[in-house]
Design an enzyme around this catalytic site. Structure first.
Site, mmCIF file in Angstrom:
data_model
loop_
_atom_site.group_PDB
_atom_site.id
_atom_site.type_symbol
_atom_site.label_atom_id
_atom_site.label_comp_id
_atom_site.label_asym_id
_atom_site.label_seq_id
_atom_site.Cartn_x
_atom_site.Cartn_y
_atom_site.Cartn_z
ATOM 1 C CE LYS A 151 -3.779 2.371 0.840
ATOM 2 N NZ LYS A 151 -4.724 2.490 -0.281
ATOM 3 C CG ASN A 161 -10.397 2.535 -3.647
ATOM 4 O OD1 ASN A 161 -9.792 3.260 -2.838
ATOM 5 N ND2 ASN A 161 -9.887 2.172 -4.818
ATOM 6 C CB CYS A 206 -0.594 12.197 -4.294
ATOM 7 S SG CYS A 206 -0.272 10.491 -3.911
ATOM 8 N N GLY A 232 -10.900 -2.923 -11.264
ATOM 9 C CA GLY A 232 -11.557 -4.183 -11.608
ATOM 10 C C GLY A 232 -11.710 -4.339 -13.117
HETATM 11 C C1 LIG Z 1 -8.839 -0.680 -2.239
HETATM 12 C C2 LIG Z 1 -7.763 -0.183 -3.153
HETATM 13 C C3 LIG Z 1 -6.675 0.517 -2.627
HETATM 14 C C4 LIG Z 1 -5.661 0.996 -3.470
HETATM 15 N N1 LIG Z 1 -4.592 1.652 -2.942
HETATM 16 C C5 LIG Z 1 -3.580 2.071 -3.741
HETATM 17 C C6 LIG Z 1 -2.412 2.689 -3.203
HETATM 18 O O1 LIG Z 1 -2.244 2.836 -1.989
HETATM 19 N N2 LIG Z 1 -1.451 3.102 -4.072
HETATM 20 C C7 LIG Z 1 -1.553 2.928 -5.432
HETATM 21 O O2 LIG Z 1 -0.639 3.310 -6.174
HETATM 22 N N3 LIG Z 1 -2.641 2.311 -5.970
HETATM 23 C C8 LIG Z 1 -3.643 1.885 -5.156
HETATM 24 N N4 LIG Z 1 -4.731 1.255 -5.702
HETATM 25 C C9 LIG Z 1 -4.784 1.047 -7.160
HETATM 26 C C10 LIG Z 1 -4.300 -0.349 -7.539
HETATM 27 O O3 LIG Z 1 -2.955 -0.556 -7.122
HETATM 28 C C11 LIG Z 1 -4.392 -0.612 -9.064
HETATM 29 O O4 LIG Z 1 -3.552 0.290 -9.748
HETATM 30 C C12 LIG Z 1 -5.803 -0.452 -9.612
HETATM 31 O O5 LIG Z 1 -6.766 -0.831 -8.636
HETATM 32 C C13 LIG Z 1 -6.032 -1.270 -10.873
HETATM 33 O O6 LIG Z 1 -5.764 -2.655 -10.660
HETATM 34 P P1 LIG Z 1 -6.893 -3.724 -10.191
HETATM 35 O O7 LIG Z 1 -8.086 -3.550 -11.097
HETATM 36 O O8 LIG Z 1 -6.222 -5.061 -10.327
HETATM 37 O O9 LIG Z 1 -7.219 -3.401 -8.778
HETATM 38 C C14 LIG Z 1 -5.752 0.768 -4.875
HETATM 39 C C15 LIG Z 1 -6.851 0.063 -5.388
HETATM 40 C C16 LIG Z 1 -7.844 -0.421 -4.563
HETATM 41 C C17 LIG Z 1 -9.007 -1.173 -5.162
#
Ligand SMILES: Cc1cc2nc3c(=O)[nH]c(=O)nc-3n(C[C@H](O)[C@H](O)[C@H](O)COP(=O)(O)O)c2cc1C
Length: 286
Positions: free
Chosen positions: A12, A36, A97, A186
């Site tokens: 994270k 989220n 950010c 997703g």
């Molecule tokens: C609950 C949640 C928390 C996330 N926290 C971060 C984070 O702290 N830093 C970051 O760079 N991306 C964060 N992301 C983004 C994911 O790392 C990723 O780039 C994005 O969700 C797309 O991939 P996925 O569809 O497999 O989740 C977060 C995503 C989710 C769903």
């Protein structure tokens, strides 16, 4: 699962200070995805170095540490704090950010702001440790931002972060999330991720890309690799299948075997080079 079987574990995003994140509710289910607005909740860098990183180290996980800040100086301080720390395989710079010094403009949406953050982190990081910039798809010209990051010293690019979205509860007639907007992730975003990887790989074929965004199966991984990713990571799928990394790796092995492929690396960006449909193929089409 045995985390040593994974390429790496991406943390994270860590910030300098502890942070409670945004107002609840912070999650909403959407068609083929979720929204989220966690808002980078976390314990801060000192707690991370004292507890979370040692936990990963004890399990011999390769840790890719994600950092996030509100100013260039904060990113630089985080990188300094991580310098020389054992058990870090790479640093991922989350530039999605708001910049407190520029009216809350998101770093990742501006080439020079993105490059300035990457430059500061690269300068504060030991030369041998890879620094990846994590890009946002919410921009007009992603290749321009990607080139800025690579020019500033990024060794690789992670893409994509979530897309900004909003869900309204039509019974209560107000936004579902406490923070109003949130990041969409997703399977719904996978075609956007594949497009981003494709465009950046086309422009800079030698820059390693860590692909992510909606990956759910081994075949989804294959798709990202064909577009130009040399590694793939997963996030949202873990919410309904915590064992997904092991399952997806097995599915990928099967998908490669079925295609007679022995080295995944040979497929990086292959869809760019694959021959176009020729007359013989066309005749077979209905
Ligand atoms: C609950 C949640 C928390 C996330 N926290 C971060 C984070 O702290 N830093 C970051 O760079 N991306 C964060 N992301 C983004 C994911 O790392 C990723 O780039 C994005 O969700 C797309 O991939 P996925 O569809 O497999 O989740 C977060 C995503 C989710 C769903």
């Amino acid at each position: 699962m045995d985390v040593t079987t994974l390429g790496a574990v991406v943390t994270k995003s860590i910030m300098l200070k502890p942070r409670s994140g945004r107002a609840t509710p912070r999650m909403a289910e959407t068609p083929s995805g979720m929204l989220n607005s966690i808002g980078l909740q976390g314990p801060g860098i000192e707690h991370f170095l004292e507890h979370d990183l040692p936990w990963l180290r004890r399990r011999r996980a390769r840790a890719m540490v994600s950092i996030a800040g509100g100013s260039i100086e904060e990113y630089a301080q985080l990188a300094h704090r991580l310098r020389g720390v054992d058990g870090i395989s790479a640093i991922e710079v989350n530039i999605s950010c708001p910049n407190v010094e520029d009216r809350g403009q998101v770093f990742a949406c501006n080439r020079s702001a993105s490059a300035a953050v990457v430059h500061a982190v690269r300068r504060a990081t030991a030369p041998g440790l890879p620094v990846l910039a994590k890009l946002s798809p919410d921009v007009t010209d992603l290749v321009d931002i990607a080139e800025g990051c690579v020019g500033a010293g990024a060794d690789g690019l992670s893409m994509i972060n979530t897309l900004l979205g909003l869900v309204i509860d039509t019974e209560r007639m107000r936004p579902v999330l406490g923070g109003v907007t949130g990041g969409l992730s997703g399977p719904a975003i996978r075609p956007v991720a594949v497009r981003c990887i494709w465009q950046v790989h086309q422009a800079m074929p030698d820059v390693p890309i860590l692909g992510m965004g909606g990956v759910r199966t081994g075949v989804d991984v294959l798709e990202m690799v064909l577009a130009g990713a040399s590694a793939v990571s997963i996030g949202t799928v873990l919410f309904n299948d915590p064992g997904a990394p092991t399952r997806i790796a097995g599915e990928l092995r099967q998908a490669l075997a079925a295609r007679g492929i022995t080295r995944l690396a040979d497929l990086v960006g292959y869809a760019h080079r694959a021959p176009a449909i020729g007359p013989a193929d066309r005749e077979e089409l209905p």
